[in-house]
Design a protein around this motif. Structure first.
Motif, PDB file in Angstrom:
ATOM      1  N   GLU A 185      31.129  37.904 -96.480  1.00 16.94           N
ATOM      2  CA  GLU A 185      32.367  37.971 -95.812  1.00 16.94           C
ATOM      3  C   GLU A 185      33.809  37.881 -97.242  1.00 16.94           C
ATOM      4  O   GLU A 185      33.542  37.005 -97.767  1.00 16.94           O
ATOM      5  N   ALA A 186      34.748  38.759 -97.094  1.00 21.57           N
ATOM      6  CA  ALA A 186      35.600  38.672 -98.277  1.00 21.57           C
ATOM      7  C   ALA A 186      36.630  37.825 -97.496  1.00 21.57           C
ATOM      8  O   ALA A 186      37.019  37.624 -96.484  1.00 21.57           O
ATOM      9  N   ALA A 187      37.136  36.894 -98.724  1.00 22.18           N
ATOM     10  CA  ALA A 187      38.318  36.015 -98.458  1.00 22.18           C
ATOM     11  C   ALA A 187      39.738  36.831 -98.309  1.00 22.18           C
ATOM     12  O   ALA A 187      40.515  36.033 -97.798  1.00 22.18           O
ATOM     13  N   ASP A 188      39.793  37.786 -98.980  1.00 20.34           N
ATOM     14  CA  ASP A 188      41.024  38.219 -98.921  1.00 20.34           C
ATOM     15  C   ASP A 188      41.353  39.738 -99.128  1.00 20.34           C
ATOM     16  O   ASP A 188      40.033  40.312 -99.287  1.00 20.34           O
ATOM     17  N   LEU A 189      42.292  40.605 -98.884  1.00 25.08           N
ATOM     18  CA  LEU A 189      42.400  42.110 -98.722  1.00 25.08           C
ATOM     19  C   LEU A 189      41.824  42.838 -99.878  1.00 25.08           C
ATOM     20  O   LEU A 189      41.105  43.977 -99.885  1.00 25.08           O
ATOM     21  N   GLY A 190      42.109  42.159-101.171  1.00 24.36           N
ATOM     22  CA  GLY A 190      41.883  42.796-102.586  1.00 24.36           C
ATOM     23  C   GLY A 190      40.259  42.805-102.750  1.00 24.36           C
ATOM     24  O   GLY A 190      39.842  43.707-103.481  1.00 24.36           O
ATOM     25  N   ALA A 191      39.534  41.896-102.139  1.00 27.99           N
ATOM     26  CA  ALA A 191      38.100  41.982-102.230  1.00 27.99           C
ATOM     27  C   ALA A 191      37.376  42.956-100.900  1.00 27.99           C
ATOM     28  O   ALA A 191      36.236  43.127-101.395  1.00 27.99           O
ATOM     29  N   ASP A 192      37.957  43.296-100.100  1.00 25.03           N
ATOM     30  CA  ASP A 192      37.518  43.912 -99.010  1.00 25.03           C
ATOM     31  C   ASP A 192      37.074  45.431 -99.346  1.00 25.03           C
ATOM     32  O   ASP A 192      37.918  46.042-100.413  1.00 25.03           O
ATOM     33  N   ARG A 193      36.094  45.880 -99.197  1.00 27.95           N
ATOM     34  CA  ARG A 193      35.333  47.110 -99.423  1.00 27.95           C
ATOM     35  C   ARG A 193      35.065  47.993 -98.159  1.00 27.95           C
ATOM     36  O   ARG A 193      34.412  47.289 -97.233  1.00 27.95           O
ATOM     37  N   ILE A 194      35.249  49.147 -98.022  1.00 26.67           N
ATOM     38  CA  ILE A 194      34.784  49.895 -96.768  1.00 26.67           C
ATOM     39  C   ILE A 194      33.739  50.920 -96.878  1.00 26.67           C
ATOM     40  O   ILE A 194      33.160  51.456 -95.852  1.00 26.67           O
ATOM     41  N   ALA A 195      33.289  51.315 -98.030  1.00 30.36           N
ATOM     42  CA  ALA A 195      32.329  52.534 -98.591  1.00 30.36           C
ATOM     43  C   ALA A 195      31.394  52.014 -99.890  1.00 30.36           C
ATOM     44  O   ALA A 195      32.088  51.420-100.859  1.00 30.36           O
ATOM     45  N   MET A 196      30.452  52.480 -99.795  1.00 29.73           N
ATOM     46  CA  MET A 196      29.576  52.313-101.087  1.00 29.73           C
ATOM     47  C   MET A 196      29.104  53.799-101.297  1.00 29.73           C
ATOM     48  O   MET A 196      28.251  54.337-100.418  1.00 29.73           O
ATOM     49  N   LYS A 197      29.309  54.391-102.448  1.00 28.83           N
ATOM     50  CA  LYS A 197      28.844  55.668-102.831  1.00 28.83           C
ATOM     51  C   LYS A 197      27.627  55.582-103.877  1.00 28.83           C
ATOM     52  O   LYS A 197      27.987  54.851-104.895  1.00 28.83           O
ATOM     53  N   ILE A 198      26.480  56.255-103.903  1.00 31.79           N
ATOM     54  CA  ILE A 198      25.542  56.189-104.762  1.00 31.79           C
ATOM     55  C   ILE A 198      25.282  57.452-105.330  1.00 31.79           C
ATOM     56  O   ILE A 198      24.900  58.454-104.596  1.00 31.79           O
ATOM     57  N   GLU A 199      25.408  57.684-106.618  1.00 33.95           N
ATOM     58  CA  GLU A 199      25.368  59.140-106.877  1.00 33.95           C
ATOM     59  C   GLU A 199      24.894  59.048-108.720  1.00 33.95           C
ATOM     60  O   GLU A 199      25.583  58.592-109.193  1.00 33.95           O
ATOM     61  N   SER A 200      23.855  59.929-108.745  1.00 38.49           N
ATOM     62  CA  SER A 200      23.336  59.836-110.216  1.00 38.49           C
ATOM     63  C   SER A 200      23.094  58.496-110.975  1.00 38.49           C
ATOM     64  O   SER A 200      23.245  58.278-112.111  1.00 38.49           O
ATOM     65  N   GLY A 201      22.654  57.766-110.205  1.00 40.48           N
ATOM     66  CA  GLY A 201      22.133  56.190-110.526  1.00 40.48           C
ATOM     67  C   GLY A 201      23.253  55.223-110.808  1.00 40.48           C
ATOM     68  O   GLY A 201      23.121  54.078-111.083  1.00 40.48           O
ATOM     69  N   ASP A 202      24.542  55.821-110.259  1.00 39.73           N
ATOM     70  CA  ASP A 202      25.792  55.067-110.457  1.00 39.73           C
ATOM     71  C   ASP A 202      26.243  54.477-108.791  1.00 39.73           C
ATOM     72  O   ASP A 202      25.857  55.286-108.070  1.00 39.73           O
ATOM     73  N   VAL A 203      26.795  53.240-108.603  1.00 38.21           N
ATOM     74  CA  VAL A 203      27.237  52.744-107.394  1.00 38.21           C
ATOM     75  C   VAL A 203      28.918  52.545-107.676  1.00 38.21           C
ATOM     76  O   VAL A 203      29.182  51.974-108.581  1.00 38.21           O
ATOM     77  N   PHE A 204      29.569  53.204-106.721  1.00 38.10           N
ATOM     78  CA  PHE A 204      30.838  53.032-106.614  1.00 38.10           C
ATOM     79  C   PHE A 204      31.354  52.411-105.313  1.00 38.10           C
ATOM     80  O   PHE A 204      30.730  52.884-104.188  1.00 38.10           O
ATOM     81  N   LEU A 205      32.094  51.457-105.355  1.00 38.43           N
ATOM     82  CA  LEU A 205      32.505  50.704-104.136  1.00 38.43           C
ATOM     83  C   LEU A 205      34.000  51.180-103.876  1.00 38.43           C
ATOM     84  O   LEU A 205      34.881  51.275-104.959  1.00 38.43           O
ATOM     85  N   LYS A 206      34.353  51.315-102.512  1.00 40.19           N
ATOM     86  CA  LYS A 206      35.682  51.667-102.391  1.00 40.19           C
ATOM     87  C   LYS A 206      36.259  50.861-101.316  1.00 40.19           C
ATOM     88  O   LYS A 206      35.778  50.442-100.450  1.00 40.19           O
TER      89      LYS A 206
END
Length: 57
Positions: free
Chosen positions: A36-57
């Motif tokens: 659970e995120a405590a504030d909006l700055g830590a909230d993430r809505i998606a996770m993309k996995i591509e070429s061994g890298d992980v991106f959080l949006k």
């Protein structure tokens, strides 16, 4: 899952989510804790996995 893949993160109560990758020694395994995120700055809505890298949006 074949890469690239995008996962959409949503809590049933519409609360905030703070995904955190976890250390894994197994090749090809991605472990993620969904906290659970405590504030909006830590909230993430998606996770993309591509070429061994992980991106959080």
């Amino acid at each position: 899952m074949p890469a690239p893949v995008t996962l959409t993160l949503r809590r049933f109560d519409c609360g905030l989510i703070a995904p955190q990758p976890q250390l894994s020694f197994a090749a090809g395994l991605l472990k993620v804790a969904l906290n659970e995120a405590a504030d909006l700055g830590a909230d993430r809505i998606a996770m993309k996995i591509e070429s061994g890298d992980v991106f959080l949006k």
